[in-house]
Design an enzyme around this catalytic site. Structure first.
Site, short mmCIF file in Angstrom:
data_model
loop_
_atom_site.label_atom_id
_atom_site.label_comp_id
_atom_site.label_asym_id
_atom_site.label_seq_id
_atom_site.Cartn_x
_atom_site.Cartn_y
_atom_site.Cartn_z
N ARG A 53 -9.09 0.06 3.68
CA ARG A 53 -8.20 1.03 3.03
C ARG A 53 -6.84 0.41 2.74
O ARG A 53 -6.13 0.86 1.84
CB ARG A 53 -7.98 2.25 3.94
N CYS A 76 -5.45 8.05 8.71
CA CYS A 76 -5.81 7.49 10.01
C CYS A 76 -5.55 8.49 11.13
O CYS A 76 -4.61 9.27 11.08
CB CYS A 76 -4.96 6.25 10.30
N ASP A 99 3.90 0.33 11.90
CA ASP A 99 2.65 -0.20 11.35
C ASP A 99 2.40 -1.66 11.76
O ASP A 99 1.31 -2.19 11.53
CB ASP A 99 2.65 -0.08 9.82
N LYS A 152 0.84 -1.21 0.00
CA LYS A 152 0.00 0.00 0.00
C LYS A 152 0.87 1.25 0.00
O LYS A 152 0.67 2.16 -0.81
CB LYS A 152 -0.90 0.01 1.23
N ASN A 153 1.83 1.31 0.91
CA ASN A 153 2.55 2.57 1.08
C ASN A 153 3.53 2.87 -0.06
O ASN A 153 4.06 3.98 -0.14
CB ASN A 153 3.24 2.59 2.45
N ARG A 155 0.00 14.40 12.92
CA ARG A 155 0.40 14.28 11.51
C ARG A 155 0.68 15.61 10.79
O ARG A 155 0.07 15.91 9.76
CB ARG A 155 -0.62 13.43 10.74
C1 EPZ Z 1 4.12 6.77 6.36
O1 EPZ Z 1 3.41 7.87 6.94
C2 EPZ Z 1 3.12 5.68 6.24
N1 EPZ Z 1 2.03 6.12 5.40
C3 EPZ Z 1 2.60 5.28 7.62
O2 EPZ Z 1 1.77 4.16 7.46
C4 EPZ Z 1 3.77 4.89 8.50
O3 EPZ Z 1 3.30 4.66 9.82
C5 EPZ Z 1 4.82 6.00 8.53
O4 EPZ Z 1 5.20 6.35 7.18
C6 EPZ Z 1 6.08 5.62 9.28
O5 EPZ Z 1 6.63 4.47 8.76
C7 EPZ Z 1 2.16 6.15 4.09
O6 EPZ Z 1 3.19 5.77 3.53
C8 EPZ Z 1 0.99 6.62 3.29
P1 EPZ Z 1 6.31 10.04 8.43
P2 EPZ Z 1 4.03 9.32 6.91
O7 EPZ Z 1 6.29 11.29 7.67
O8 EPZ Z 1 4.83 9.47 5.68
C9 EPZ Z 1 6.42 13.36 11.97
C10 EPZ Z 1 -0.16 2.88 7.71
O9 EPZ Z 1 -0.73 2.39 8.70
N2 EPZ Z 1 6.37 14.36 10.90
O10 EPZ Z 1 7.46 9.13 8.29
O11 EPZ Z 1 2.91 10.27 7.15
C11 EPZ Z 1 5.09 12.62 12.10
O12 EPZ Z 1 4.19 13.35 12.91
C12 EPZ Z 1 0.38 4.29 7.74
O13 EPZ Z 1 0.01 2.28 6.65
C13 EPZ Z 1 6.49 15.70 11.23
O14 EPZ Z 1 6.62 16.06 12.40
O15 EPZ Z 1 4.97 9.23 8.17
C14 EPZ Z 1 5.52 11.31 12.73
O16 EPZ Z 1 5.68 11.48 14.12
C15 EPZ Z 1 0.02 4.99 9.00
N3 EPZ Z 1 6.46 16.63 10.21
C16 EPZ Z 1 6.88 11.05 12.12
O17 EPZ Z 1 7.34 12.34 11.62
C17 EPZ Z 1 6.34 16.26 8.91
O18 EPZ Z 1 6.35 17.14 8.05
C18 EPZ Z 1 6.91 10.05 10.97
O19 EPZ Z 1 6.09 10.45 9.96
C19 EPZ Z 1 6.22 14.91 8.59
C20 EPZ Z 1 6.24 13.97 9.60
#
Ligand code: EPZ
Length: 417
Positions: A396, A116, A304, A22-23, A121
């Site tokens: 989803r 989610c 995840d 998915k991701n 986020r």
């Molecule tokens: C991706 O989310 C995945 N989603 C998530 O999977 C997964 O949990 C996550 O990566 C971590 O592996 C998709 O790929 C669509 P991040 P993403 O940016 O990209 C903080 C699932 O269940 N952050 O790596 O949104 C954020 O708050 C989903 O399949 C900021 O502070 O995750 C978090 O604490 C859920 N500012 C951390 O970084 C930003 O601009 C990691 O987020 C961006 C992120």
């Protein structure tokens, strides 16, 4: 609205074939518009996030055809258009159209993305990176407008290895002039998949899989193909299921190297697991040892898989600790598990789990995708009938979940309510 009804306590036997990640798919689909031609994406999972992205492509006047799991996207005649709330809210990954449209069109109008409810986020790192490349960003109530006369390559330092920010900034920078270097980039396997796709269409990106990614642009792009890599999170969920109630349950079409953080923990617990080249065979193991899990960025234990893993920890003999470090709100499934008989105490982003506990079927609510998957696992080992509501979260991200589980002996059905 749909609900899932599970009659638990059946051994699962046979083979579950894992689909495309998915991701990865949710980034490859928006990335396709950077080809300015025809792209073929193979092994696309049959999930509702895919359908939401196809609807955005259609809004942008792309020709899209889906045959089985092969998606063909022709963006030759793309017409830029505002992506409104109805579409952008359907999933988190709608925000990859920010990077892709900014790169190709130098203008994007998009409502805030959905996804989610697992934490606040923010997308500040995405926006800071776009600004560093030369974009200006207007933030209206629920909407972003990003524009640039031109994008210019630069050094971007991420304060956290964000998957989304890394991918979005790569998408924006393939058409930037000069060299962009993303420092402290995320290293997930999905990012390698996206970079391979962009390089297949003519981009010049180096450093995939490392924390320093260099993009040299602008490059001239052409038609391209890519195959979505296997979903390590779907695989991980079913591997855990095998440890809960499998009888030589085979999880096939996987890349075991992507699952090492999980399989190492399962071995530490004493699980009965056999790892082959592209499959894992796993059976229920009595007397599992308690363990500590701490979620981390790749190649650490994936956030995840934490929620599904918490179900297995309810069956270990002793006290386990599950510590989440990425999202503030990954414990939404715990009240439901406790209602079913688990003994889990949450303290902030950590949970202490006492086992083993007998689980009993109850009516429970899926609060998010992976939390929902955890409830499916719990329902499959519980005595009696479990009814899960709000299963749209689960659909989803887990393709054909009811069929895949029914084929290995689960008693599970989806009902429209
Ligand atoms: C991706 O989310 C995945 N989603 C998530 O999977 C997964 O949990 C996550 O990566 C971590 O592996 C998709 O790929 C669509 P991040 P993403 O940016 O990209 C903080 C699932 O269940 N952050 O790596 O949104 C954020 O708050 C989903 O399949 C900021 O502070 O995750 C978090 O604490 C859920 N500012 C951390 O970084 C930003 O601009 C990691 O987020 C961006 C992120």
């Amino acid at each position: 609205m749909k609900q899932m009804i599970i009659e638990g306590n059946h051994k699962l036997k046979g083979t579950i074939e894992i689909g495309g990640a998915k991701n990865s798919a949710v980034a490859l689909i928006p990335a396709a518009i950077l080809a300015k031609g025809k792209c073929i994406i193979k092994n696309v999972p049959n999930i509702s996030d895919r359908d939401a992205l196809i609807d955005i492509l259609k809004l942008l006047n792309c020709d899209v055809t889906l045959e089985s799991n092969i998606l063909t996207i022709d963006s030759t005649n793309l017409k830029n258009a505002p992506i409104g709330a109805e579409l952008s809210n359907r999933l988190r990954a709608s925000y990859y159209f920010m990077g892709a449209l900014l790169g190709r069109e130098k203008y994007v109008e998009i409502n805030i993305p959905g996804g989610c409810n697992i934490g606040s986020r923010p997308i500040d790192m995405h926006l800071e990176g776009f600004k560093a490349l030369g974009a200006t960003i207007e933030t209206h109530k629920d909407k972003y407008i990003l524009k640039a006369d031109k994008l210019i390559g630069t050094d971007i330092f991420l304060r956290f290895q964000s998957v989304g920010a890394t991918i979005n900034l790569i998408l924006a920078s393939v058409y930037a002039e000069g060299t962009t270097i993303i420092h402290n980039a995320a290293c997930e396997a999905e990012i390698i998949n996206i970079i391979d796709f962009l390089n297949n269409m003519g981009a010049n990106i180096k450093g995939a899989g490392s924390s320093t990614i260099t993009i040299t642009g602008p490059t001239k792009h052409h038609d391209a193909e890519i195959t979505v890599l296997p979903d390590r999170i779907e695989a991980g969920t079913y591997i855990i299921l095998g440890a809960l109630c499998g009888d030589n349950l085979c999880i096939k079409n996987i890349i075991p190297a992507h699952l090492e953080a999980l399989t190492t923990k399962l071995k530490e617990m004493g699980a009965n697991i056999k790892i082959n080249n592209d499959s894992i065979i796993i059976s229920e193991t009595k007397d599992l040892k308690p363990i500590n899990i701490k979620t981390l960025v790749y190649p650490g234990f994936p956030t995840d898989i934490g929620q599904p893993m918490s179900v297995l920890l309810t069956q270990c003999h002793g006290t386990s600790l599950f510590e989440e470090t990425i999202w503030e709100n990954r414990m939404g499934h715990v009240p439901s598990l406790n209602k079913m008989g688990a003994k889990i105490k949450v303290n902030g982003m950590s949970a202490i789990i006492e086992g083993p506990t007998k689980l009993t079927g109850k009516e429970v609510i899926a609060t998010d995708l992976r939390g929902g998957a955890a409830l499916v696992l719990a329902g499959l080992i519980a005595e009696g009938t479990t009814i899960i509501t709000d299963v749209e979260h689960i659909l989803r991200g887990y393709e054909n979940i009811v069929t895949k589980l029914t084929n290995v002996g689960a008693k599970i059905e989806l009902k429209e309510i």
